[in-house]
Design an enzyme around this catalytic site. Structure first.
Site, PDB file in Angstrom:
ATOM      1  N   GLY A  47       0.771  -1.234   0.000  1.00 39.60           N
ATOM      2  CA  GLY A  47       0.000   0.000   0.000  1.00 39.60           C
ATOM      3  C   GLY A  47       0.802   1.283   0.000  1.00 39.60           C
ATOM      4  CD  GLU A 102       1.474   0.961   7.418  1.00 42.95           C
ATOM      5  OE1 GLU A 102       1.050   1.016   6.238  1.00 42.95           O
ATOM      6  OE2 GLU A 102       1.197   0.037   8.175  1.00 42.95           O
ATOM      7  CG  ASP A 106      -8.281   1.134  10.558  1.00 40.88           C
ATOM      8  OD1 ASP A 106      -8.978   1.921  11.196  1.00 40.88           O
ATOM      9  OD2 ASP A 106      -8.748   0.119  10.009  1.00 40.88           O
ATOM     10  NE  ARG A 168      -2.166  -3.152  -3.652  1.00 42.84           N
ATOM     11  CZ  ARG A 168      -2.253  -3.278  -2.331  1.00 42.84           C
ATOM     12  NH1 ARG A 168      -2.193  -2.212  -1.565  1.00 42.84           N
ATOM     13  NH2 ARG A 168      -2.404  -4.462  -1.776  1.00 42.84           N
TER      14      ARG A 168
END
Ligand code: IMP
Ligand code: MG
Length: 180
Positions: A47, A102, A106, A168
């Site tokens: 990610g 990152e 969350d 993505r």
């Protein structure tokens, strides 16, 4: 726009995201200016790669890139709390100044697990730079050193973030059209 079974709508434009990343880069350049060894940017796969490439181009301090892959999400849209290392850091982190890159924080389970691993493996320092933070959800005591954007508690995709591996490549952040 439909990805798998969910309809998404635009939420944050790439211009807005990239402005926030530039501000982060400036802070990191200032904070790490006086270190005598190169910074180790530890990029979380998959990610964070789009965020990392945009950020690293703007770093003026010596920096090495390495990768790590953690998983906690499986195939749903909710965190399971159990963090696994699918790929351990691709370089030795002993004695290094590590900056984790990152895509999104969350619950913070991933950051807690990564922080512990990096300290246990003898890093000299460890910080995190995250593109997004779900402020409402994060409940850990560990500080988050660099946060580009604070976002609402919805399932987001784009700019590196995926829904079951798709989305993505979207050049912006998207959110579900209906509550999710
Ligand atoms: P945490 O461990 O709960 O902080 O979650 C961190 C990881 O979960 C991130 O690195 C993402 O891979 C994934 N994640 C959390 N929220 C989202 C989201 O809204 N969209 C896509 N992936 C997410
Ligand atoms: Mg991730």
């Amino acid at each position: 726009m439909r990805i798998h079974d969910i309809d998404f709508e635009p939420y944050i434009s790439s211009d807005h995201i990239e402005e926030a990343i530039s501000k982060l880069a400036e802070r990191i350049n200032t904070d790490y200016a006086d270190r005598d060894s190169p910074l180790l940017a530890l990029i979380t796969l998959s990610g964070a790669i789009i965020f990392a490439s945009q950020l690293c181009k703007q770093l003026k301090v010596p920096v090495e890139l390495a990768f790590v892959k953690c998983s906690s999400y499986g195939v749903t849209t909710h965190s399971s709390g159990d963090v696994k290392f699918e790929v351990e850091p691709t370089t030795d982190i002993k004695g290094r100044d590590v900056l984790v890159l990152e895509d999104i924080v969350d619950t913070g389970n991933t950051w807690v697990a990564l922080n512990k691993y990096i300290k246990e493996h003898g890093a000299q320092s460890v910080r995190i730079a995250t593109l997004l933070l779900k402020e409402e959800v994060y409940d850990k005591d560990l500080p988050l050193d660099y946060v580009a954007l604070r976002v609402e508690n919805r399932f987001l995709i784009g700019y590196g973030l995926d829904y079951n591996q798709l989305g993505r490549n979207l050049n912006g952040i998207y959110r579900p059209q209906t509550d999710r």
